[in-house]
Scaffold this motif. Sequence first.
Motif, PDB file in Angstrom:
ATOM      1  N   MET A   1       0.754  -1.362  -0.047  1.00 16.33           N
ATOM      2  CA  MET A   1      -0.070   0.059  -0.031  1.00 16.33           C
ATOM      3  C   MET A   1       0.773   1.458   0.083  1.00 16.33           C
ATOM      4  O   MET A   1       1.652   1.493   0.725  1.00 16.33           O
ATOM      5  N   SER A   2       0.467   2.192  -0.858  1.00 13.21           N
ATOM      6  CA  SER A   2       1.334   3.488  -0.797  1.00 13.21           C
ATOM      7  C   SER A   2       0.877   4.291   0.452  1.00 13.21           C
ATOM      8  O   SER A   2       0.070   4.159   0.952  1.00 13.21           O
ATOM      9  N   ALA A   3       2.006   5.065   0.646  1.00 13.47           N
ATOM     10  CA  ALA A   3       2.020   5.993   1.752  1.00 13.47           C
ATOM     11  C   ALA A   3       0.949   6.873   1.642  1.00 13.47           C
ATOM     12  O   ALA A   3       0.068   7.254   2.745  1.00 13.47           O
ATOM     13  N   ASP A   4       0.333   7.322   0.434  1.00  5.56           N
ATOM     14  CA  ASP A   4      -0.886   8.241   0.316  1.00  5.56           C
ATOM     15  C   ASP A   4      -2.081   7.594   0.703  1.00  5.56           C
ATOM     16  O   ASP A   4      -2.849   7.927   1.373  1.00  5.56           O
ATOM     17  N   LYS A   5      -2.321   6.351   0.147  1.00  6.77           N
ATOM     18  CA  LYS A   5      -3.368   5.481   0.357  1.00  6.77           C
ATOM     19  C   LYS A   5      -3.388   5.274   1.994  1.00  6.77           C
ATOM     20  O   LYS A   5      -4.383   5.179   2.639  1.00  6.77           O
ATOM     21  N   ARG A   6      -2.311   4.876   2.442  1.00 10.05           N
ATOM     22  CA  ARG A   6      -2.276   4.409   4.087  1.00 10.05           C
ATOM     23  C   ARG A   6      -2.647   5.846   4.731  1.00 10.05           C
ATOM     24  O   ARG A   6      -3.404   5.799   5.833  1.00 10.05           O
ATOM     25  N   GLY A   7      -2.146   6.770   4.501  1.00 11.26           N
ATOM     26  CA  GLY A   7      -2.671   8.255   5.018  1.00 11.26           C
ATOM     27  C   GLY A   7      -3.963   8.475   5.086  1.00 11.26           C
ATOM     28  O   GLY A   7      -4.631   8.878   5.870  1.00 11.26           O
ATOM     29  N   LEU A   8      -4.785   8.055   3.820  1.00  8.45           N
ATOM     30  CA  LEU A   8      -5.997   8.395   3.731  1.00  8.45           C
ATOM     31  C   LEU A   8      -6.820   7.521   4.674  1.00  8.45           C
ATOM     32  O   LEU A   8      -7.900   7.873   5.225  1.00  8.45           O
ATOM     33  N   GLU A   9      -6.401   6.106   4.408  1.00  7.71           N
ATOM     34  CA  GLU A   9      -6.894   5.051   5.648  1.00  7.71           C
ATOM     35  C   GLU A   9      -6.912   5.504   6.815  1.00  7.71           C
ATOM     36  O   GLU A   9      -8.037   5.536   7.579  1.00  7.71           O
ATOM     37  N   LEU A  10      -5.935   5.966   7.336  1.00  3.86           N
ATOM     38  CA  LEU A  10      -5.764   6.532   8.954  1.00  3.86           C
ATOM     39  C   LEU A  10      -6.569   7.788   9.098  1.00  3.86           C
ATOM     40  O   LEU A  10      -7.218   7.826  10.319  1.00  3.86           O
ATOM     41  N   LEU A  11      -6.697   8.632   8.101  1.00  2.00           N
ATOM     42  CA  LEU A  11      -7.462   9.871   8.294  1.00  2.00           C
ATOM     43  C   LEU A  11      -8.926   9.333   8.327  1.00  2.00           C
ATOM     44  O   LEU A  11      -9.682  10.029   9.101  1.00  2.00           O
ATOM     45  N   ALA A  12      -9.337   8.504   7.503  1.00  2.00           N
ATOM     46  CA  ALA A  12     -10.692   8.043   7.516  1.00  2.00           C
ATOM     47  C   ALA A  12     -10.982   7.284   8.951  1.00  2.00           C
ATOM     48  O   ALA A  12     -12.139   7.498   9.514  1.00  2.00           O
ATOM     49  N   LEU A  13     -10.320   6.428   9.428  1.00  2.00           N
ATOM     50  CA  LEU A  13     -10.306   6.010  10.598  1.00  2.00           C
ATOM     51  C   LEU A  13     -10.391   6.914  11.812  1.00  2.00           C
ATOM     52  O   LEU A  13     -11.121   6.726  12.799  1.00  2.00           O
ATOM     53  N   LYS A  14      -9.430   8.184  11.521  1.00  2.00           N
ATOM     54  CA  LYS A  14      -9.637   9.028  12.648  1.00  2.00           C
ATOM     55  C   LYS A  14     -10.974   9.673  12.709  1.00  2.00           C
ATOM     56  O   LYS A  14     -11.674   9.741  13.783  1.00  2.00           O
ATOM     57  N   GLY A  15     -11.625   9.858  11.422  1.00  3.61           N
ATOM     58  CA  GLY A  15     -12.835  10.348  11.434  1.00  3.61           C
ATOM     59  C   GLY A  15     -14.030   9.669  12.103  1.00  3.61           C
ATOM     60  O   GLY A  15     -14.963  10.083  12.733  1.00  3.61           O
ATOM     61  N   ILE A  16     -13.729   8.412  11.768  1.00  7.64           N
ATOM     62  CA  ILE A  16     -14.880   7.041  12.217  1.00  7.64           C
ATOM     63  C   ILE A  16     -14.805   7.264  13.771  1.00  7.64           C
ATOM     64  O   ILE A  16     -15.701   7.298  14.573  1.00  7.64           O
ATOM     65  N   MET A  17     -13.447   7.307  14.290  1.00  7.12           N
ATOM     66  CA  MET A  17     -13.387   7.057  15.720  1.00  7.12           C
ATOM     67  C   MET A  17     -13.604   8.524  16.444  1.00  7.12           C
ATOM     68  O   MET A  17     -13.485   8.422  17.793  1.00  7.12           O
ATOM     69  N   ALA A  18     -13.774   9.501  15.760  1.00  6.82           N
ATOM     70  CA  ALA A  18     -14.066  10.788  16.326  1.00  6.82           C
ATOM     71  C   ALA A  18     -15.577  11.154  17.035  1.00  6.82           C
ATOM     72  O   ALA A  18     -15.775  11.748  17.739  1.00  6.82           O
ATOM     73  N   THR A  19     -16.351  10.125  16.467  1.00  7.34           N
ATOM     74  CA  THR A  19     -17.703   9.988  16.850  1.00  7.34           C
ATOM     75  C   THR A  19     -18.292   8.999  17.553  1.00  7.34           C
ATOM     76  O   THR A  19     -17.845   7.896  17.478  1.00  7.34           O
ATOM     77  N   LYS A  20     -19.172   8.920  18.505  1.00 11.05           N
ATOM     78  CA  LYS A  20     -19.842   8.110  19.440  1.00 11.05           C
ATOM     79  C   LYS A  20     -20.351   6.906  18.343  1.00 11.05           C
ATOM     80  O   LYS A  20     -20.276   5.797  18.520  1.00 11.05           O
TER      81      LYS A  20
END
Length: 82
Positions: A1-20
């Motif tokens: 997985m490229s660093a860009d895709k990995r960064g987007l994946e982590l950003l998406a998980l961050k958004g998901i984990m930010a809400t109840k």
Amino acid sequence: MSADKRGLELLALKGIMATKDGRSVVARLIELAGTHSDTFSADPYTHAYKAGKRSQGVWLENEVSLHFNGSYLLMLKESQDE
């Protein structure tokens, strides 16, 4: 997985984990995957299926606990309160 895709994946998980609601869905996915259950079965096909399903849950739990530890701990607390 490229660093860009990995960064987007982590950003998406961050958004998901930010809400109840997001944390609730992640907790449910981890539970449904049988992450904390025994995968043994005398039937090798059933065992392989359960082990594969559990592997995905372990991956998800590791991702959120490693990269979003505060949200992960909050998720655990919220899951116990329900």
